[in-house]
Design an enzyme around this catalytic site. Structure first.
Site, PDB file in Angstrom:
ATOM      1  N   GLY A  34       0.787  -1.294  -0.030  1.00 37.06           N
ATOM      2  CA  GLY A  34      -0.186   0.261   0.036  1.00 37.06           C
ATOM      3  C   GLY A  34       0.688   1.418  -0.226  1.00 37.06           C
ATOM      4  O   GLY A  34       1.568   1.307  -0.729  1.00 37.06           O
ATOM      5  N   SER A  39       5.997  -5.459  -0.696  1.00 38.05           N
ATOM      6  CA  SER A  39       6.214  -3.677  -0.936  1.00 38.05           C
ATOM      7  C   SER A  39       5.835  -2.961   0.021  1.00 38.05           C
ATOM      8  O   SER A  39       7.145  -2.579   0.589  1.00 38.05           O
ATOM      9  CB  SER A  39       4.313  -3.212  -1.907  1.00 38.05           C
ATOM     10  N   ALA A  40       5.102  -2.143   0.115  1.00 39.79           N
ATOM     11  CA  ALA A  40       5.625  -1.305   1.769  1.00 39.79           C
ATOM     12  C   ALA A  40       5.665  -1.805   2.755  1.00 39.79           C
ATOM     13  O   ALA A  40       6.565  -1.349   3.651  1.00 39.79           O
ATOM     14  CB  ALA A  40       3.950  -0.469   2.467  1.00 39.79           C
ATOM     15  N   HIS A  72       9.182  -3.511  -6.844  1.00 35.86           N
ATOM     16  CA  HIS A  72       8.239  -3.328  -7.864  1.00 35.86           C
ATOM     17  C   HIS A  72       9.300  -2.394  -9.355  1.00 35.86           C
ATOM     18  O   HIS A  72       8.996  -1.312  -9.864  1.00 35.86           O
ATOM     19  CB  HIS A  72       6.883  -2.167  -7.990  1.00 35.86           C
ATOM     20  N   GLU A 132       9.548  -7.596  -9.729  1.00 32.97           N
ATOM     21  CA  GLU A 132       7.926  -8.541  -9.801  1.00 32.97           C
ATOM     22  C   GLU A 132       7.954  -9.880  -9.826  1.00 32.97           C
ATOM     23  O   GLU A 132       8.679 -10.708 -10.292  1.00 32.97           O
ATOM     24  CB  GLU A 132       6.781  -7.668 -10.351  1.00 32.97           C
TER      25      GLU A 132
END
Length: 235
Positions: free
Chosen positions: A90, A122-123, A159, A194
């Site tokens: 997020g 991710s985050a 990413h 990714e």
């Protein structure tokens, strides 16, 4: 002994949430029954409950139960007593703001350094680095500090994208932005593509997945490392 999986993303193209990591999660959380989920990054502004439900659906495929940290009376005790922890993706700025708000960074760092299994996507991967200065996210909120958990001795850029030679976009690439970072900061940056992840077992940090990662060091030319490479010496 640290026991971490730091993934670039939660979802690959045409796959369901965490689908590509389910076999990994079964092994990673082998001795766990219930996983503590930290949904503070709230992708797209989704509610904590809805985000937790998404994680529950995925972890159920691995035979694991999920409970959101917002469901506990004491987030601090929830982290301290967790069998395993997952922090989803997020907005990294929002995630860190909330971790500072509830004073969770010290206890989270201590808990993970003591060996509680952790998954970040991710985050949730960004916060494992030294700072969050190499996130791709918009600063929609202002955390008290950009300092993160420092579980690995570098920053991470999840990413990571290579320049598209067929694109008509002539603006900044990810590589350009990371070079800008190195005009003002010295920590190395791992560009994580990714479907790739870092596996941290004690002092060993190993690149996993099928793709190379791009390594950026201040005042040096970037270079590629192959899957299964140990990244211990990137400091």
């Amino acid at each position: 002994m640290k026991n971490l999986i730091l993934a670039s993303t939660s979802t690959l193209h045409s796959q369901e949430y965490l689908e590509y990591l389910i076999p990994i999660l079964k092994r990673h959380f082998l001795n766990c029954n219930k996983i503590l989920f930290i949904p503070y990054a709230r992708p797209g502004g989704v509610s904590h409950d809805d985000y937790t439900a998404t994680a529950q659906k995925a972890f159920k495929k691995a035979g694991l139960e999920i409970k959101g940290i917002h469901e506990y009376d004491s987030p601090h005790e929830a982290v301290k007593n967790a069998e395993g922890i997952f922090t989803g993706g997020g907005n990294t700025f929002l995630l860190v703001q909330q971790l500072y708000r509830y004073d969770l960074l010290p206890v989270l760092k201590e808990t993970l350094n003591n060996g509680t299994p952790y998954l970040g996507t991710s985050a949730g991967t960004n916060i494992a680095g030294l700072t969050i200065k190499t996130t791709n996210d918009m600063p929609i909120v202002y955390p008290p500090s950009f300092n993160a958990l420092g579980l690995v001795p570098f920053n991470i850029n999840p990413h990571y994208l290579d320049p598209d030679p067929n694109s008509t976009h002539k603006g900044e690439t990810r590589e350009t932005r990371i070079k800008e970072f190195h005009h003002h900061n010295t920590p190395p940056v791992v560009g994580l593509r990714e479907g790739s992840w870092l596996e941290v077992k004690g002092k060993n940090i190993r690149l996993k997945g099928s793709l190379t990662a791009r390594i950026f060091e201040a005042n040096q030319e970037p270079f590629e490392v192959e899957p299964e490479t140990l990244l211990n010496d990137i400091t």
